[in-house]
Design a protein around this motif. Structure first.
Motif, mmCIF file in Angstrom:
data_model
loop_
_atom_site.group_PDB
_atom_site.id
_atom_site.type_symbol
_atom_site.label_atom_id
_atom_site.label_comp_id
_atom_site.label_asym_id
_atom_site.label_seq_id
_atom_site.Cartn_x
_atom_site.Cartn_y
_atom_site.Cartn_z
ATOM 1 N N GLY A 1 -11.453 14.204 33.493
ATOM 2 C CA GLY A 1 -11.883 13.050 34.281
ATOM 3 C C GLY A 1 -12.794 12.109 33.537
ATOM 4 O O GLY A 1 -13.509 11.308 34.154
ATOM 5 N N ASP A 2 -12.757 12.152 32.205
ATOM 6 C CA ASP A 2 -13.618 11.273 31.416
ATOM 7 C C ASP A 2 -13.145 9.821 31.461
ATOM 8 O O ASP A 2 -13.923 8.897 31.210
ATOM 9 C CB ASP A 2 -13.673 11.750 29.961
ATOM 10 N N PHE A 3 -11.872 9.603 31.752
ATOM 11 C CA PHE A 3 -11.309 8.266 31.891
ATOM 12 C C PHE A 3 -9.952 8.386 32.577
ATOM 13 O O PHE A 3 -9.393 9.484 32.682
ATOM 14 C CB PHE A 3 -11.154 7.565 30.529
ATOM 15 N N THR A 4 -9.427 7.262 33.064
ATOM 16 C CA THR A 4 -8.060 7.186 33.578
ATOM 17 C C THR A 4 -7.263 6.227 32.703
ATOM 18 O O THR A 4 -7.835 5.444 31.950
ATOM 19 C CB THR A 4 -8.019 6.699 35.043
ATOM 20 N N GLY A 5 -5.935 6.308 32.799
ATOM 21 C CA GLY A 5 -5.081 5.468 31.980
ATOM 22 C C GLY A 5 -4.972 4.060 32.552
ATOM 23 O O GLY A 5 -4.433 3.868 33.639
ATOM 24 N N HIS A 6 -5.458 3.082 31.784
ATOM 25 C CA HIS A 6 -5.411 1.706 32.265
ATOM 26 C C HIS A 6 -3.981 1.195 32.332
ATOM 27 O O HIS A 6 -3.154 1.475 31.460
ATOM 28 C CB HIS A 6 -6.211 0.778 31.350
ATOM 29 N N LEU A 7 -3.694 0.421 33.381
ATOM 30 C CA LEU A 7 -2.401 -0.235 33.527
ATOM 31 C C LEU A 7 -2.648 -1.576 34.206
ATOM 32 O O LEU A 7 -3.351 -1.647 35.220
ATOM 33 C CB LEU A 7 -1.472 0.614 34.396
ATOM 34 N N TYR A 8 -2.102 -2.664 33.619
ATOM 35 C CA TYR A 8 -2.217 -3.960 34.280
ATOM 36 C C TYR A 8 -1.555 -3.893 35.651
ATOM 37 O O TYR A 8 -0.477 -3.301 35.807
ATOM 38 C CB TYR A 8 -1.519 -5.038 33.460
ATOM 39 N N GLU A 9 -2.174 -4.522 36.634
ATOM 40 C CA GLU A 9 -1.606 -4.507 37.985
ATOM 41 C C GLU A 9 -0.223 -5.151 38.013
ATOM 42 O O GLU A 9 0.699 -4.637 38.657
ATOM 43 C CB GLU A 9 -2.532 -5.243 38.962
ATOM 44 N N ASP A 10 -0.061 -6.278 37.295
ATOM 45 C CA ASP A 10 1.244 -6.940 37.293
ATOM 46 C C ASP A 10 2.299 -6.069 36.621
ATOM 47 O O ASP A 10 3.472 -6.079 37.005
ATOM 48 C CB ASP A 10 1.175 -8.317 36.626
ATOM 49 N N ALA A 11 1.879 -5.275 35.629
ATOM 50 C CA ALA A 11 2.816 -4.373 34.949
ATOM 51 C C ALA A 11 3.248 -3.256 35.877
ATOM 52 O O ALA A 11 4.442 -2.909 35.940
ATOM 53 C CB ALA A 11 2.169 -3.791 33.695
ATOM 54 N N TYR A 12 2.313 -2.685 36.600
ATOM 55 C CA TYR A 12 2.651 -1.623 37.548
ATOM 56 C C TYR A 12 3.626 -2.121 38.606
ATOM 57 O O TYR A 12 4.629 -1.471 38.914
ATOM 58 C CB TYR A 12 1.380 -1.094 38.211
ATOM 59 N N GLN A 13 3.350 -3.301 39.141
ATOM 60 C CA GLN A 13 4.234 -3.861 40.171
ATOM 61 C C GLN A 13 5.617 -4.167 39.605
ATOM 62 O O GLN A 13 6.644 -3.910 40.248
ATOM 63 C CB GLN A 13 3.600 -5.119 40.765
#
Length: 228
Positions: free
Chosen positions: A97-109
């Motif tokens: 839990g030291d970090f989560t994987g970043h993902l652009y919101e527009d990319a996820y959508q």
């Protein structure tokens, strides 16, 4: 007609700064002790041997191996054993839990919508397949691994080599021109196009562009009709 999408990760669907400011420093801090603690584990020992092969020194001691890895991290080298070992270190960070994987919101959508539209999604990154899957398993949007049909890393070849994309095409059930490759790097797009793929550049961080490839700054601007 596009039937599949092959996407880069860093700078395309995630922030470049996530890798450079979070993942790389984390690996640099934790990798030395991780290797010392796990050097006899099969997965780690295999990569240590690969590092020695890269150094052309089969007898390199563990300190020499670690020093080389840290130099490669600092220079952002795309060397397979480094990427494999970074993935193992990042696994600890994600699960801790030291970090989560970043993902652009527009990319996820975009990815979610493309999957819903019946297109197969694939990933090709210089980071190891293990590192890719860790990012998606622990992303800002939860576990999104079910979106992707397969993953590719530098084991198929370097990302600026035409042969790497030819190798990927050979494993997929599609003609080259039915695959759309997404990246922020012109040289990668050039190689994919030379292999016969369609291409689209994501302009995220003021990088160079080329008239050879369509360019968008956000997946919100994706134009379905621009591709045959």
């Amino acid at each position: 007609m596009i039937k599949a999408i092959l996407t880069d990760i860093e700078g395309t669907i995630t922030r470049i700064s996530f890798v450079k400011e979070i993942l790389f420093p984390y690996a640099a801090v934790h990798l030395p002790q991780f290797i010392r603690d796990h050097q006899h584990d099969a997965a780690v020992a295999e990569q240590i041997s690969a590092v020695r092969a890269e150094l052309d020194n089969a007898n390199a001691d563990i300190d020499t191996v670690i020093a080389a890895l840290l130099e490669w991290i600092a220079a952002d080298k795309k060397i397979t054993p480094l990427k494999q070992l970074q993935g193992l270190v990042w696994q600890f960070g994600y699960t801790n839990g030291d970090f989560t994987g970043h993902l652009y919101e527009d990319a996820y959508q975009f990815l979610t919508q493309q999957k819903a539209n019946g297109r197969d999604l694939y990933v090709y990154s210089s980071g190891s397949v293990k590192a890719q899957q860790l990012l998606f398993a622990h992303s800002d949007y939860g576990d999104i691994r079910p979106l992707f049909s397969d993953y590719f890393d530098t084991k198929v070849g370097a990302k600026q080599e035409i042969s790497a994309y030819q190798n990927i095409i050979a494993t997929l059930p599609y003609e080259a021109d039915q695959i759309l490759f997404l990246s922020d790097i012109v040289a990668e797009l050039d190689a994919a196009k030379a292999a016969g793929m369609q291409t689209l550049q994501l302009f995220r961080d003021a990088q160079a562009t080329s008239p050879e490839h369509p360019v968008i700054s956000s997946f919100d601007h994706f134009d379905e009709g621009a591709f045959s």
